[in-house]
Design a protein around this motif. Structure first.
Motif, mmCIF file in Angstrom:
data_model
loop_
_atom_site.group_PDB
_atom_site.id
_atom_site.type_symbol
_atom_site.label_atom_id
_atom_site.label_comp_id
_atom_site.label_asym_id
_atom_site.label_seq_id
_atom_site.Cartn_x
_atom_site.Cartn_y
_atom_site.Cartn_z
ATOM 1 N N LYS A 184 29.711 -58.786 -10.212
ATOM 2 C CA LYS A 184 28.928 -57.706 -10.823
ATOM 3 C C LYS A 184 29.438 -57.524 -12.239
ATOM 4 O O LYS A 184 30.650 -57.543 -12.469
ATOM 5 N N GLY A 185 28.547 -57.387 -13.199
ATOM 6 C CA GLY A 185 28.969 -57.246 -14.591
ATOM 7 C C GLY A 185 29.715 -58.496 -15.031
ATOM 8 O O GLY A 185 29.453 -59.596 -14.545
ATOM 9 N N ASP A 186 30.666 -58.305 -15.907
ATOM 10 C CA ASP A 186 31.445 -59.452 -16.399
ATOM 11 C C ASP A 186 32.892 -59.010 -16.575
ATOM 12 O O ASP A 186 33.229 -58.310 -17.536
ATOM 13 N N ILE A 187 33.732 -59.420 -15.666
ATOM 14 C CA ILE A 187 35.130 -58.978 -15.726
ATOM 15 C C ILE A 187 35.826 -59.484 -16.987
ATOM 16 O O ILE A 187 36.791 -58.903 -17.454
ATOM 17 N N TYR A 188 35.299 -60.597 -17.534
ATOM 18 C CA TYR A 188 35.977 -61.198 -18.684
ATOM 19 C C TYR A 188 35.617 -60.501 -20.001
ATOM 20 O O TYR A 188 36.236 -60.731 -21.021
#
Lengths: 162, 746
Positions: free
Chosen positions: B346-350
């Protein structure tokens, strides 16, 4: 093999048996009295607790010949018709879960109350060293204290009407 | 012959699908205003049965035949309560019998309804509860019709209450008309009562029905079965799972007292079912482990001979794993790679540039169930028939394992269910039953009772999965997580409940999430262990969140409260009730700490589903590092409860089970084999170790569900204790069992 005479729950029995056989297996296999349970075989769990001359013992670690000439009481003989105060409370307070350890628990508890009719909570803790894997300890403790005359002894759960 | 089998099988498949479909289409209880929609008629009864589930004797005893074993959670009793609620008999009339699964084969759909036989718990499941209530309602209407026929009045004018049928001043007991009622078919199934009209469910708190037998020693567990001519077997199986017997010397023990035979347990000789099996969990985890059994007149003789029997083993591949340290190092190596397969993204952890990063790695070990009744079973093979007496946790699974190991047609196999001396997931797969059949098959004509010693029971387990997990969170300037990354590595049975649906990842409060899984397969058998894997996941999740709160400098309760956000408000209510009752926030003496944790089984990711449980632990740690859990406060929301006392008992037991798992349990692997054998090596809490346990019903939402209750509490207790120890000592515990950590302070 040897002939061993036993008095169990007031009744005389005679057995042809290896005298080194643990009392537990003499009861279970040779006499068909299966109320006394096998749990560990090394006197750790107490599921096999019986009374020998009125004292609680772990029958898995007592040779049958040791019981000769002594009064042996098992769970089947704790009361005439299942109405020992502890047995009544055990049912009323829904103490057992799977129930497997409870014969030993009852025998240990009856022994405690015989020696000390009004134990404190700490004395109950110290005397009751049997294992219950279902985790019925709080209820066992409450039932013993109730039998010892503490009407307030209950397992505490409360609140919510849903 | 094979054509006949195939045809029969096809018929079963189609009717099985129908039964499953029917069950699945049932509404959750009380979803229909004023009660539950009527269901189609069930499988008809035979002879004097009202139904395969219900027999009423002329003396007015009501026998409810259930497909769920009684493992201590009260499932059999609750099933009987469901029937009795609608049947309108008196509770004192009711007895429970375990059903005969051979009949399910003869008369498909009789007992395998939805997931009905599954485990033995779950009797308030939203599929099963209306089903069993409908059985009671249907029987009641037929009893009324039978009485009406006798009295020549309309059935609608007959009242059924307390096991009695009434019209004006006329009275008949259920038992007096049961035989006539059994012959009556209803034109239409009655609708179920409205929950507001219930007199038993949610109102009364009866004890489990088998207790009078338990307290007098007359309850029959598997190990207590007595049969004419019965002989006894003791056995030893390969100490390294997957190993094999290389050689044994029967001659060395054949002259010992009572010895009748020495037989090999050989996985290559399993016969296989002649028909397609309908086992609950498949048969893979029930496969034989190679071993040797000694059969003698009495168990003690068999055990002595077994101890004297020379056996050589071929350890095979498992012996590669020399120690826990070697295994744990490998697990850590896998986790450090962060190469696991993503199961949630979900989303972008990076994309997150956090103010602060929190990282930690956790581990929970292999654990054994150590149920009080050692593994055992009794079987009689004679004239192409197999009869088994067994303390199984799943009757359907047991039946099909028996068919599969014997190779007999299902109609020639009968499995008698006994009381069960503790389940906790261990008696699910039927691996024990398969061994019993494999031994008895080689000594036909008399019943053979096979008993595993405590040591063998411990070493031949299907253990709690060994599990490791790494977490990484990016916290924003306020200390709240903007990103959450985690990977769980499984050695054994993999269940993601409690991890993939953990509330912080699934409720939308953290915008960037990546959850992954990896596998590190070993030779050691694993399986269900009370709330499988969840009991580890909740430890890793709830300890990590606590670590984030500590890093943020925010109170552990406030942190969770904030993260729960606007999610299903019963979570916040659980948190609040447990914290308040436990005295959260009050100053504590040095060496004491309060810890909190919350979770849900088995539906954390859904609103108004499963059972949410919050635990607050109060612990005391001595300067020397001795831990004492002084108090556990537990709140929960299962929607509603059918039997308050039974629910409390399950929560109490679950807390004790979780405490032991957390503080004490770890199996040691040495040269591929399990080291621990008995209770002196695998400690179990005793009465003196008990904290004050307080169960709080105040967080119950009253939602219409009756969610299952036995597993949920095993989740939050461990992390609550660990978090409390952190409060008390500043030491963060990242692996179980806690007793192996140095907790000294000051």
């Amino acid at each position: 093999m040897k002939t061993i005479s036993l008095t169990i729950n007031g009744k005389a029995h005679s057995l042809e048996i290896d005298p080194a056989t643990p009392l537990l297996w003499a009861l279970r296999d040779h006499l068909g009295m299966t109320g006394t349970k096998f749990g560990c075989g090394i006197a750790q769990c107490g599921a096999c607790t019986v009374h020998l001359d009125g004292v609680a013992m772990r029958s898995c670690s007592v040779p049958v010949e040791y019981a000769e000439g002594k009064q042996l009481t098992t769970i089947e003989g704790l009361s005439e018709s299942g109405d020992h105060r502890l047995q009544q409370l055990w049912v009323e307070m829904n103490v057992p879960q799977c129930g497997y350890c409870q014969a030993g628990m009852l025998m240990a508890a009856a022994d405690l109350l015989q020696r000390n009719p009004t134990p404190s909570g700490e004395e109950v803790d110290a005397a009751m060293t049997n294992i219950c894997r279902c985790g019925t300890y709080p209820r066992i403790r409450a039932a013993i204290l109730r039998a010892a005359g503490d009407p307030q002894a209950v397992v505490r759960y409360a609140g919510g009407e849903a | 012959m094979s054509d006949v089998v195939l045809n029969r099988r096809r018929f079963l498949v189609s009717s099985g699908l129908f039964a499953g479909g029917m069950a699945l289409s049932l509404s959750p209880l009380a979803a229909v205003p004023g009660g539950v929609a009527a269901q189609p008629a069930k499988v008809p009864g035979e002879g004097d049965e009202l139904d395969p589930w219900i027999v009423i004797r002329p003396d007015n005893r009501v026998i409810v035949r259930v497909p769920c074993p009684e493992i201590g959670n009260g499932a059999a009793t609750q099933t009987a309560m469901n029937v009795a609620e609608e049947l309108q008999c008196a509770w004192e009339q009711v007895e429970v019998e375990f059903c005969d699964f051979t009949r399910e084969w003869r008369q498909p759909g009789t007992y395998a309804v939805g997931l009905q036989p599954f485990f033995g718990g779950h009797s308030t499941d939203h599929e099963r509860m209306p089903y069993t209530m409908q059985l009671g309602a249907s029987a009641r209407e037929r009893l009324k019709a039978a009485a009406a026929a006798r009295w020549q009045v309309a059935a609608s004018e007959v009242e059924a209450r307390g096991g009695e049928l009434r019209h004006g001043d006329k009275r008949l007991s259920f038992g007096e008309v049961a035989a006539e009622a059994a012959a009556i078919a209803l034109a239409q199934e009655p609708a179920l009562k409205s929950p507001g009209d219930w007199w038993l469910i949610g109102k009364a708190t009866p004890h489990k029905l088998h207790l009078p037998q338990v307290v007098t020693g007359s309850a029959v567990y598997g190990i207590d079965v007595k049969l004419p001519g019965m002989v006894h077997a003791a056995l030893k199986q390969s100490p390294v799972h997957g190993g094999r017997v290389k050689h044994f010397d029967s001659a060395a023990v054949m002259d010992m007292p009572g010895v009748r035979a020495v037989v090999e347990i050989d996985p290559r000789k399993s016969v296989g079912s002649p028909v397609e099996t309908q086992s609950t969990f498949g048969l893979e985890d029930s496969q034989l482990r190679s071993g040797v059994a000694v059969i003698a007149d009495h168990y003690w003789q068999a055990k002595n001979a077994l101890d004297a029997l020379p056996i050589e083993w071929d350890d095979r591949l498992g012996a590669f794993w020399k120690s826990n340290e070697q295994i744990y190092a490998k697990q850590e190596e896998i986790l450090q790679r962060w190469q696991g397969k993503a199961i949630t993204r979900k989303g972008d952890i990076y994309s997150v540039e956090p103010a602060q990063t929190v990282e930690a790695t956790y581990r929970t070990p292999y654990c054994e169930h150590v149920a009080m009744e050692p593994l055992n079973g009794t079987a009689l093979v004679s004239d192409g028939r197999l009869e088994v007496w067994h303390s199984s946790q799943d009757m359907q699974q047991a039946f099909w394992v028996a068919v599969d190991e014997s190779g007999f047609m299902p109609e020639n196999v009968r499995v008698h269910q006994t009381q069960v001396g503790g389940g906790f997931g261990r008696r699910t797969m039927g691996d024990d039953l398969r061994v019993v059949v494999a031994v008895a098959r080689q000594y036909p004509g008399v019943p053979v009772k096979v008993i595993w010693s405590r040591e063998e029971t411990t070493r031949q387990g299907l253990y709690r999965t060994l599990l490791g997990a790494s977490y990484r969170a990016g916290l924003d300037r306020k200390g709240m997580p903007e990103s959450l990354e985690a990977e769980t590595c499984f050695s054994g049975l993999q269940l993601n409940l409690g991890f993939v649906d953990n509330i912080y990842a699934s409720n939308g409060e953290i915008e960037n999430v990546r959850l992954a899984v990896s596998k590190f397969p070993l030779h050691i058998g694993t399986g269900a262990y009370r709330a499988p894997c969840y009991n580890s996941h909740v430890f890793t999740v709830e300890t990590f969140i606590d670590e984030c709160a500590a890093a943020a400098g925010i109170d552990a309760y406030d942190y969770r409260h904030k993260l729960l956000g606007s999610w299903d408000k019963s979570w916040r209510k659980c948190l609040q009730v447990a914290a308040e009752k436990a005295g959260w926030g009050e100053p504590l003496p040095r060496g004491q700490g309060l810890g909190i944790a919350i979770s849900n089984w088995p539906a954390a990711g859904e609103k108004n589903a499963g059972t949410t449980v919050c635990a607050v632990a109060r612990v005391e740690v001595s300067p020397a590092g001795e831990v004492r859990v002084r108090q556990i406060d537990m709140s929960f929301d299962s929607g509603r409860v059918a039997n308050r006392d039974a629910v409390s008992a399950q929560l109490e037991g679950g807390i004790v089970f979780a405490m032991n798992m957390t503080l004490n349990e770890e199996l040691t692997i040495r040269d591929g084999a399990i080291v621990e054998g008995n209770y002196h090596e695998y400690p179990v809490l005793r009465m003196a170790d008990m904290p004050q346990i307080n169960i709080h019903f105040d967080a119950l939402s009253g939602h219409e569900r009756f969610a299952i209750i036995g597993e949920a509490p095993v989740g939050p207790v461990g992390p609550a204790i660990g978090n409390a120890i952190f409060q008390a000592t500043g030491k963060r515990l990242r692996s179980m069992p806690f007793r192996k950590h140095d907790l000294s302070w000051g």
